[in-house]
Design a protein around this motif. Sequence first.
Motif, PDB file in Angstrom:
ATOM      1  N   LYS A  68      14.604 -61.857 -19.384  1.00  0.00           N
ATOM      2  CA  LYS A  68      14.285 -63.277 -19.472  1.00  0.00           C
ATOM      3  C   LYS A  68      15.389 -64.145 -20.066  1.00  0.00           C
ATOM      4  N   HIS A  69      16.199 -63.576 -20.908  1.00  0.00           N
ATOM      5  CA  HIS A  69      17.113 -64.403 -21.700  1.00  0.00           C
ATOM      6  C   HIS A  69      18.573 -64.013 -21.509  1.00  0.00           C
ATOM      7  N   GLN A  70      19.418 -64.914 -21.960  1.00  0.00           N
ATOM      8  CA  GLN A  70      20.846 -64.642 -21.938  1.00  0.00           C
ATOM      9  C   GLN A  70      21.379 -64.657 -23.361  1.00  0.00           C
TER      10      GLN A  70
ATOM     11  N   LEU B 277      19.152 -58.235 -28.753  1.00  0.00           N
ATOM     12  CA  LEU B 277      18.247 -59.352 -28.471  1.00  0.00           C
ATOM     13  C   LEU B 277      18.981 -60.685 -28.614  1.00  0.00           C
ATOM     14  N   CYS B 278      18.420 -61.725 -27.987  1.00  0.00           N
ATOM     15  CA  CYS B 278      18.958 -63.063 -28.195  1.00  0.00           C
ATOM     16  C   CYS B 278      18.496 -63.580 -29.564  1.00  0.00           C
ATOM     17  N   THR B 279      19.030 -64.707 -29.964  1.00  0.00           N
ATOM     18  CA  THR B 279      18.733 -65.219 -31.309  1.00  0.00           C
ATOM     19  C   THR B 279      17.244 -65.475 -31.511  1.00  0.00           C
ATOM     20  N   LYS B 280      16.606 -66.024 -30.475  1.00  0.00           N
ATOM     21  CA  LYS B 280      15.190 -66.362 -30.595  1.00  0.00           C
ATOM     22  C   LYS B 280      14.334 -65.101 -30.737  1.00  0.00           C
ATOM     23  N   CYS B 281      14.607 -64.114 -29.886  1.00  0.00           N
ATOM     24  CA  CYS B 281      13.831 -62.875 -29.956  1.00  0.00           C
ATOM     25  C   CYS B 281      14.092 -62.134 -31.263  1.00  0.00           C
ATOM     26  N   LYS B 282      15.313 -62.264 -31.752  1.00  0.00           N
ATOM     27  CA  LYS B 282      15.636 -61.648 -33.042  1.00  0.00           C
ATOM     28  C   LYS B 282      14.719 -62.228 -34.130  1.00  0.00           C
TER      29      LYS B 282
ATOM     30  N   TYR C 292      11.817 -57.287 -22.502  1.00  0.00           N
ATOM     31  CA  TYR C 292      11.450 -58.680 -22.227  1.00  0.00           C
ATOM     32  C   TYR C 292      12.674 -59.581 -22.312  1.00  0.00           C
ATOM     33  N   CYS C 293      13.434 -59.416 -23.354  1.00  0.00           N
ATOM     34  CA  CYS C 293      14.595 -60.274 -23.593  1.00  0.00           C
ATOM     35  C   CYS C 293      15.662 -60.063 -22.512  1.00  0.00           C
ATOM     36  N   LYS C 294      15.894 -58.805 -22.168  1.00  0.00           N
ATOM     37  CA  LYS C 294      16.897 -58.482 -21.154  1.00  0.00           C
ATOM     38  C   LYS C 294      16.580 -59.165 -19.830  1.00  0.00           C
TER      39      LYS C 294
END
Length: 115
Positions: free
Chosen positions: A24-26, A48-53, A20-22
């Motif tokens: 959707k996010h940077q 993961l990004c900070t939020k997903c972490k 999901y993170c890959k």
Amino acid sequence: MTKEKFKIEIDTLKKFFELYCKNKHQNINSFTKNLVYKDGNFKIDLHLCTKCKEDIEYCFQRLLECPHEIKPRCRKCPNPCYEKSQWKKTAKIMKYSGVRLGFNSIKSKLKKMLK
Ligand SMILES: [Zn+2]
């Protein structure tokens, strides 16, 4: 739950969150998380990004504190431990990645987790 079950649960979370993170996010970072469950030590590498972490750490924490010896499906749990907003977010990630991963084994795992 058993240590084996715990390991399966954290691996599943990792797989789903990372996909999901890959997509959707940077600004994805690599980090290692150490979890101690019963007398087992679990080392898990995450990208993961900070939020997903933060979100996955919340999920890990809920798992660590799950009082059920035989873990029910979270959706059928008599005492759901997820905060509602957090649960919605997690369910969305699991659904998103579940569709894309599309393996039967993962589908059944997903069903178990979401039912
Ligand atoms: Zn992310």
